[in-house]
Enzyme design. Structure first.
Site, PDB file in Angstrom:
ATOM      1  N   HIS A 103      14.917  34.600 -44.963  1.00 39.74           N
ATOM      2  CA  HIS A 103      16.376  34.779 -45.113  1.00 39.74           C
ATOM      3  C   HIS A 103      16.724  36.117 -45.724  1.00 39.74           C
ATOM      4  O   HIS A 103      17.786  36.666 -45.462  1.00 39.74           O
ATOM      5  CB  HIS A 103      16.984  33.623 -45.926  1.00 39.74           C
ATOM      6  CG  HIS A 103      16.582  33.579 -47.369  1.00 39.74           C
ATOM      7  ND1 HIS A 103      15.306  33.295 -47.798  1.00 39.74           N
ATOM      8  CD2 HIS A 103      17.288  33.780 -48.514  1.00 39.74           C
ATOM      9  CE1 HIS A 103      15.255  33.311 -49.128  1.00 39.74           C
ATOM     10  NE2 HIS A 103      16.442  33.617 -49.584  1.00 39.74           N
ATOM     11  N   GLU A 163      10.703  44.540 -52.757  1.00 35.52           N
ATOM     12  CA  GLU A 163      11.884  43.789 -53.195  1.00 35.52           C
ATOM     13  C   GLU A 163      12.840  44.652 -54.019  1.00 35.52           C
ATOM     14  O   GLU A 163      13.679  44.150 -54.778  1.00 35.52           O
ATOM     15  CB  GLU A 163      11.460  42.533 -53.959  1.00 35.52           C
ATOM     16  CG  GLU A 163      10.581  41.587 -53.141  1.00 35.52           C
ATOM     17  CD  GLU A 163      11.324  40.479 -52.376  1.00 35.52           C
ATOM     18  OE1 GLU A 163      12.351  40.007 -52.861  1.00 35.52           O
ATOM     19  OE2 GLU A 163      10.854  40.112 -51.267  1.00 35.52           O
ATOM     20  N   HIS A 188      10.176  37.986 -59.336  1.00 32.77           N
ATOM     21  CA  HIS A 188      10.407  39.428 -59.472  1.00 32.77           C
ATOM     22  C   HIS A 188      10.094  39.810 -60.919  1.00 32.77           C
ATOM     23  O   HIS A 188      10.304  38.991 -61.831  1.00 32.77           O
ATOM     24  CB  HIS A 188      11.874  39.800 -59.203  1.00 32.77           C
ATOM     25  CG  HIS A 188      12.312  39.600 -57.784  1.00 32.77           C
ATOM     26  ND1 HIS A 188      13.491  38.982 -57.439  1.00 32.77           N
ATOM     27  CD2 HIS A 188      11.721  39.950 -56.616  1.00 32.77           C
ATOM     28  CE1 HIS A 188      13.610  38.959 -56.119  1.00 32.77           C
ATOM     29  NE2 HIS A 188      12.549  39.545 -55.590  1.00 32.77           N
ATOM     30  N   CYS A 196      20.094  40.398 -61.697  1.00 33.03           N
ATOM     31  CA  CYS A 196      19.874  40.306 -60.239  1.00 33.03           C
ATOM     32  C   CYS A 196      21.114  40.747 -59.483  1.00 33.03           C
ATOM     33  O   CYS A 196      21.022  41.238 -58.358  1.00 33.03           O
ATOM     34  CB  CYS A 196      19.590  38.872 -59.807  1.00 33.03           C
ATOM     35  SG  CYS A 196      18.116  38.165 -60.511  1.00 33.03           S
TER      36      CYS A 196
HETATM   37  O1  SUG Z   1      15.132  36.246 -53.682  1.00 32.85           O
HETATM   38  N1  SUG Z   1      17.234  33.539 -54.377  1.00 32.85           N
HETATM   39  C1  SUG Z   1      16.874  34.914 -54.601  1.00 32.85           C
HETATM   40  C2  SUG Z   1      17.127  35.293 -56.022  1.00 32.85           C
HETATM   41  C3  SUG Z   1      16.985  36.759 -56.231  1.00 32.85           C
HETATM   42  C4  SUG Z   1      17.058  37.166 -57.644  1.00 32.85           C
HETATM   43  N2  SUG Z   1      16.957  38.572 -57.767  1.00 32.85           N
HETATM   44  C5  SUG Z   1      16.284  39.216 -58.735  1.00 32.85           C
HETATM   45  N3  SUG Z   1      15.446  38.631 -59.520  1.00 32.85           N
HETATM   46  N4  SUG Z   1      16.477  40.492 -58.834  1.00 32.85           N
HETATM   47  C6  SUG Z   1      15.418  35.161 -54.209  1.00 32.85           C
HETATM   48  O2  SUG Z   1      14.584  34.272 -54.439  1.00 32.85           O
HETATM   49  C7  SUG Z   1      17.661  31.596 -52.997  1.00 32.85           C
HETATM   50  C8  SUG Z   1      18.476  31.312 -51.762  1.00 32.85           C
HETATM   51  C9  SUG Z   1      18.503  29.866 -51.407  1.00 32.85           C
HETATM   52  O3  SUG Z   1      17.553  29.143 -51.714  1.00 32.85           O
HETATM   53  O4  SUG Z   1      19.515  29.439 -50.797  1.00 32.85           O
HETATM   54  C10 SUG Z   1      17.343  33.063 -53.132  1.00 32.85           C
HETATM   55  O5  SUG Z   1      17.185  33.744 -52.143  1.00 32.85           O
END
Ligand code: SUG
Length: 440
Positions: free
Chosen positions: A138, A175, A247, A368
């Site tokens: 995604h 990332e 991350h 984030c």
């Molecule tokens: O990539 N969550 C994101 C969260 C990102 C957080 N960003 C940082 N740490 N900088 C990820 O895991 C969950 C989407 C869902 O499950 O619907 C999601 O993509």
């Protein structure tokens, strides 16, 4: 007077904010999978965080949500016909793909790109490399549209360089700024860039995925023209990844000369600090603030997101301010630590709690949600002004969100073709306000 400042560009949470359970290794995403989400409340919370920073006298930007659903993914998966046909068929035959196509995950702007300020780069331009986000399906959809957004905002090629994302292969998994920390004496001074990776190329690791490779980090440092003595590559602790630190920015945050991190953030803490001190080489004196596991157990750091805070130099304050999620206040060990932190005479003088619970439930805290871009006054003047916020613009965006975003979104709603129209119209209204209609 300093000729550069740090601008926080927050991702505006999109109308399809939902809990898809899409991110392996992200404990919050797994825990809340399938729950009803509140897109309107989520976006208002994010905008209120932006307002808090504007009121503190900081320069605040915003990045618009990407178009959702991402029809390119569904068409690539063989669905055809009208939008309504595509959504209907995907809902029946590939609901997991439909969820991926609807993810509002570009809201976590820390993953949009890695950014090197012009003070650090060989050609004196401000460099961006959009992250390929290749580990999660995604998220791998984001970079073409993120690149277009960045080019629209940072169009002046004399001052800005927006690179292409790295090749979409596991060896180049990237990332973005979530695994990157810039340290310096002042924002406008040449600094040290710390790149944190979870694995080497070709390395097979058991357990949760390590989403950043050393090769990806090195490629970015080269492309940005960083002077290698001032770039540091450090390995994230395997233990941190296994505990849900997908991350580095959920176990570490840095600003100016201060690095705030958990004892178990790095595989080799002593070597990382030594390399940073060598790289700083008279540019500044590193102030490490390490939190011991006995003070804040790793599990509490993860559930509260203590380190996914913004660490900010606020006008009029002589010590840094930690903008932390309210979950840190609600976790006893972490709250007690924060009280001690500000009472000590270390570099962090205040903790400010913000409510971003809707985003937190998908594993995204205050840090984030923002992409940090250190910009000189001239660069600020050269970027697209429509995305730089004052309170009036925040009010306008909130009014639009209140009018066009749903209050509640349940997983079944994604199957309704009318919801796709609703998302398109909501996004177009935002692009209109930001004077970015060309992205529609
Ligand atoms: O990539 N969550 C994101 C969260 C990102 C957080 N960003 C940082 N740490 N900088 C990820 O895991 C969950 C989407 C869902 O499950 O619907 C999601 O993509």
């Amino acid at each position: 007077m300093s000729i550069a400042c740090e601008v926080n560009f927050d991702g505006l949470i999109g109308p399809s904010h939902n809990y898809g359970g899409l991110s392996d290794g992200n404990l919050a995403s797994a825990r809340n999978a399938g729950d009803i989400s509140n897109p309107r409340e989520a976006a208002v919370q994010g905008l209120e965080k932006m307002r808090t920073l504007v009121r503190a006298g900081l320069v605040q930007g915003v990045l618009p949500p990407l178009a959702r659903p991402n029809f390119d993914l569904l068409v690539a998966a063989g669905f055809a016909g009208s939008d309504s046909d595509i959504i209907g068929a995907a809902a029946r035959r590939a609901p997991q793909l439909l969820k991926a196509a609807y993810s509002a995950s570009a809201m976590w702007a820390a993953n949009a790109a890695t950014v090197s300020p012009s003070a650090d780069t060989a050609d004196g331009r401000l460099h961006f490399t959009p992250a390929n986000l290749s580990t999660m399906l995604h998220r791998s959809l984001e970079h073409p549209d993120t690149t277009a957004t960045l080019i629209s905002i940072f169009a002046d090629e004399e001052r800005f360089a927006v690179h292409g994302a790295l090749p979409a292969h596991a060896d180049f998994a990237d990332e973005g700024a979530a695994n990157h920390v810039r340290l310096s004496a002042e924002h406008d001074a040449p600094g040290v860039e710390l790149f944190v990776y979870g694995r080497d190329t070709g390395e097979a690791l058991a357990g949760f995925p390590a989403r950043q490779t050393r090769l990806a980090s090195e490629a970015i440092a080269r492309a940005h023209g960083l002077a290698m003595p001032h770039a540091v590559f450090a390995r994230q602790a395997h233990r941190a990844i296994a505990s849900g630190a997908f991350h580095n920015d959920v176990v570490c945050v840095g600003a100016l000369d201060t690095l705030f991190f958990h004892e178990h953030a790095f595989e080799d803490t002593a070597a990382t600090l030594k390399a940073l001190r060598q790289a700083a080489d008279g540019r500044f004196e590193l102030k490490p603030v390490m939190v011991a596991d006995t003070e804040v157990p790793l599990a509490d750091a993860m559930s509260s997101y203590l380190f996914n805070s913004q660490l900010l130099q606020v006008p009029g304050e002589d010590r840094l301010v930690l903008v932390a999620p309210t979950e840190t206040r609600d976790t006893p060990s972490v709250h007690a630590y924060c009280e001690r932190l500000v009472q000590s005479n270390g570099p962090i003088g205040r903790v400010l709690y913000v409510d971003v619970r809707q985003s937190m439930r998908n594993g995204g805290g205050p840090a984030c949600l923002r992409l940090r871009v250190v910009m000189t006054v001239a660069e600020l003047a050269a970027c697209h002004a429509g995305v730089l916020l004052d309170e009036e613009l925040i009010d306008e965006l909130q009014a639009s969100v209140r009018l066009t975003y749903r209050d509640r979104l349940s997983p079944g709603d994604l199957a309704d073709p009318a919801f796709a129209d609703e998302c398109r119209l909501a996004r177009e209204a935002i692009l209109d306000i930001l004077d970015l209609e060309a992205l529609a």
